[in-house]
Design a protein around this motif. Structure first.
Motif, PDB file in Angstrom:
ATOM      1  N   LYS A  98      28.314 -50.143 -20.122  1.00  0.00           N
ATOM      2  CA  LYS A  98      29.514 -49.918 -19.299  1.00  0.00           C
ATOM      3  C   LYS A  98      30.044 -48.487 -19.353  1.00  0.00           C
ATOM      4  O   LYS A  98      29.767 -47.746 -20.295  1.00  0.00           O
ATOM      5  CB  LYS A  98      30.619 -50.918 -19.682  1.00  0.00           C
ATOM      6  CG  LYS A  98      31.356 -50.634 -20.975  1.00  0.00           C
ATOM      7  CD  LYS A  98      32.451 -51.691 -21.265  1.00  0.00           C
ATOM      8  CE  LYS A  98      33.617 -51.636 -20.310  1.00  0.00           C
ATOM      9  NZ  LYS A  98      34.824 -52.351 -20.834  1.00  0.00           N
ATOM     10  N   VAL A  99      30.818 -48.148 -18.336  1.00  0.00           N
ATOM     11  CA  VAL A  99      31.586 -46.901 -18.341  1.00  0.00           C
ATOM     12  C   VAL A  99      32.731 -47.124 -19.332  1.00  0.00           C
ATOM     13  O   VAL A  99      33.496 -48.076 -19.202  1.00  0.00           O
ATOM     14  CB  VAL A  99      32.168 -46.604 -16.936  1.00  0.00           C
ATOM     15  CG1 VAL A  99      33.120 -45.418 -16.978  1.00  0.00           C
ATOM     16  CG2 VAL A  99      31.046 -46.366 -15.935  1.00  0.00           C
ATOM     17  N   ASN A 132      36.151 -46.883 -20.766  1.00  0.00           N
ATOM     18  CA  ASN A 132      37.494 -46.505 -20.286  1.00  0.00           C
ATOM     19  C   ASN A 132      38.358 -46.054 -21.471  1.00  0.00           C
ATOM     20  O   ASN A 132      37.921 -46.105 -22.629  1.00  0.00           O
ATOM     21  CB  ASN A 132      38.134 -47.658 -19.500  1.00  0.00           C
ATOM     22  CG  ASN A 132      38.289 -48.909 -20.350  1.00  0.00           C
ATOM     23  OD1 ASN A 132      38.892 -48.875 -21.415  1.00  0.00           O
ATOM     24  ND2 ASN A 132      37.727 -50.027 -19.882  1.00  0.00           N
ATOM     25  N   LYS A 173      27.463 -50.498 -15.069  1.00  0.00           N
ATOM     26  CA  LYS A 173      28.107 -49.210 -14.743  1.00  0.00           C
ATOM     27  C   LYS A 173      29.006 -49.325 -13.500  1.00  0.00           C
ATOM     28  O   LYS A 173      30.035 -48.654 -13.413  1.00  0.00           O
ATOM     29  CB  LYS A 173      27.041 -48.133 -14.487  1.00  0.00           C
ATOM     30  CG  LYS A 173      26.331 -47.675 -15.746  1.00  0.00           C
ATOM     31  CD  LYS A 173      27.065 -46.536 -16.435  1.00  0.00           C
ATOM     32  CE  LYS A 173      26.231 -45.919 -17.530  1.00  0.00           C
ATOM     33  NZ  LYS A 173      26.778 -46.095 -18.855  1.00  0.00           N
ATOM     34  N   GLU A 174      28.606 -50.176 -12.547  1.00  0.00           N
ATOM     35  CA  GLU A 174      29.354 -50.284 -11.296  1.00  0.00           C
ATOM     36  C   GLU A 174      30.677 -51.046 -11.500  1.00  0.00           C
ATOM     37  O   GLU A 174      31.746 -50.554 -11.145  1.00  0.00           O
ATOM     38  CB  GLU A 174      28.496 -50.965 -10.220  1.00  0.00           C
ATOM     39  CG  GLU A 174      29.205 -51.190  -8.897  1.00  0.00           C
ATOM     40  CD  GLU A 174      29.896 -49.940  -8.349  1.00  0.00           C
ATOM     41  OE1 GLU A 174      29.382 -48.822  -8.512  1.00  0.00           O
ATOM     42  OE2 GLU A 174      31.001 -50.095  -7.767  1.00  0.00           O
ATOM     43  N   ARG A 216      33.006 -49.091 -13.820  1.00  0.00           N
ATOM     44  CA  ARG A 216      33.587 -47.896 -13.191  1.00  0.00           C
ATOM     45  C   ARG A 216      34.899 -48.290 -12.493  1.00  0.00           C
ATOM     46  O   ARG A 216      35.915 -47.599 -12.601  1.00  0.00           O
ATOM     47  CB  ARG A 216      32.595 -47.318 -12.168  1.00  0.00           C
ATOM     48  CG  ARG A 216      33.067 -46.077 -11.431  1.00  0.00           C
ATOM     49  CD  ARG A 216      32.118 -45.703 -10.297  1.00  0.00           C
ATOM     50  NE  ARG A 216      32.045 -46.719  -9.242  1.00  0.00           N
ATOM     51  CZ  ARG A 216      32.957 -46.879  -8.284  1.00  0.00           C
ATOM     52  NH1 ARG A 216      34.027 -46.106  -8.247  1.00  0.00           N
ATOM     53  NH2 ARG A 216      32.814 -47.824  -7.370  1.00  0.00           N
ATOM     54  N   GLN A 217      34.876 -49.422 -11.819  1.00  0.00           N
ATOM     55  CA  GLN A 217      36.073 -49.899 -11.114  1.00  0.00           C
ATOM     56  C   GLN A 217      37.152 -50.354 -12.109  1.00  0.00           C
ATOM     57  O   GLN A 217      38.335 -50.100 -11.934  1.00  0.00           O
ATOM     58  CB  GLN A 217      35.700 -51.038 -10.166  1.00  0.00           C
ATOM     59  CG  GLN A 217      34.737 -50.589  -9.078  1.00  0.00           C
ATOM     60  CD  GLN A 217      34.330 -51.731  -8.168  1.00  0.00           C
ATOM     61  OE1 GLN A 217      35.177 -52.446  -7.662  1.00  0.00           O
ATOM     62  NE2 GLN A 217      33.043 -51.889  -7.956  1.00  0.00           N
TER      63      GLN A 217
END
Lengths: 188, 47
Positions: free
Chosen positions: A12-13, A15, B29-30, B33-34
């Protein structure tokens, strides 16, 4: 997301809330074991909400060890919201089963709600914890079945029911239903 | 009735089901990201 028995790999990105938790647990893990429970677990796995506090359970430790941990926390630019003196934090809060909160310096939220393990549910959460790998970082979280049971049976607020539904749906194919039932009985 | 709690809860559950399906059919990742946009914007407001 890759799911195995004791580990989940998330690509994951990261946060700002994840970063906060990773930074704090990187200090913590040098001193003690821990397990993250409650709302942040659902957020880690994609719930579209945030939280002001992250619930953290830590095995009982003595004052000397706590002082070493506390010094490390301070030197990494976190502060304790409840008190400054480590003996006060230890004796008047943690030892009396009262959680203390740590935030980044110059901030009050988000904060880590830090509590010593007391109950059988706490102990089980730690003993049966699972790892979540995000890049090079590893976080230890309570079993998902315990999260779901606790949120539905004990907490029960709309937010908790939504968190439980999110986890149930997301991990539908990998949840251990026997475990879930066991935890539900434990929480009665 | 001013506010229908049950209807609101049902709609929120429906979105959760949709979002989970979205997560399952998109790369980590998608969706993350949101999610990061929401979380980072809330935390930014607290600074």
């Amino acid at each position: 997301m890759k799911i195995s028995n004791k580990q989940i790999i998330l690509d994951k990105v990261i946060n700002e809330l994840d970063r906060f938790v990773i930074d704090f647990t990187n200090i913590l893990k040098k001193h003690t074991n821990y397990v993250i429970v409650s709302g942040y677990v659902s957020i880690l796995f994609g719930r579209t909400r945030t939280t002001e506090d992250i619930d953290l359970l830590v095995p009982k430790m003595n004052l000397v060890d706590f002082k070493k941990l506390y010094q490390d926390i301070l030197s990494n630019n976190f502060w304790c919201i409840n008190a400054e003196n480590p003996e006060v934090i230890y004796n008047d809060y943690l030892n009396k089963d009262i959680a203390v909160r740590f935030a980044r310096k110059d901030a009050a939220v988000p904060n880590m709600e830090f509590k010593l393990i007391r109950t059988i549910v706490d102990k089980t959460s730690l003993k049966e914890s699972i790892e979540v790998k995000i890049g090079k970082n590893i976080l230890k979280i309570s079993p998902l079945e315990m999260q779901i049971a606790f949120k539905k049976k004990i907490l029960g607020a709309p937010k908790d029911m939504e968190d439980a539904r999110h986890l149930e749906k997301l991990f539908k194919d990998s949840l251990n239903m026997k475990k879930l039932k066991k935890y539900e009985q434990m929480l009665r | 009735m001013i506010f229908d709690k049950k209807k609101n809860q049902k709609e929120r559950f429906e979105f959760i089901d949709f979002w989970v399906e979205y997560m399952k059919t998109h790369e980590d990742k998608e969706w993350s990201r949101q999610q990061a946009i929401i979380i980072n914007s809330v935390l930014k407001r607290t600074k």
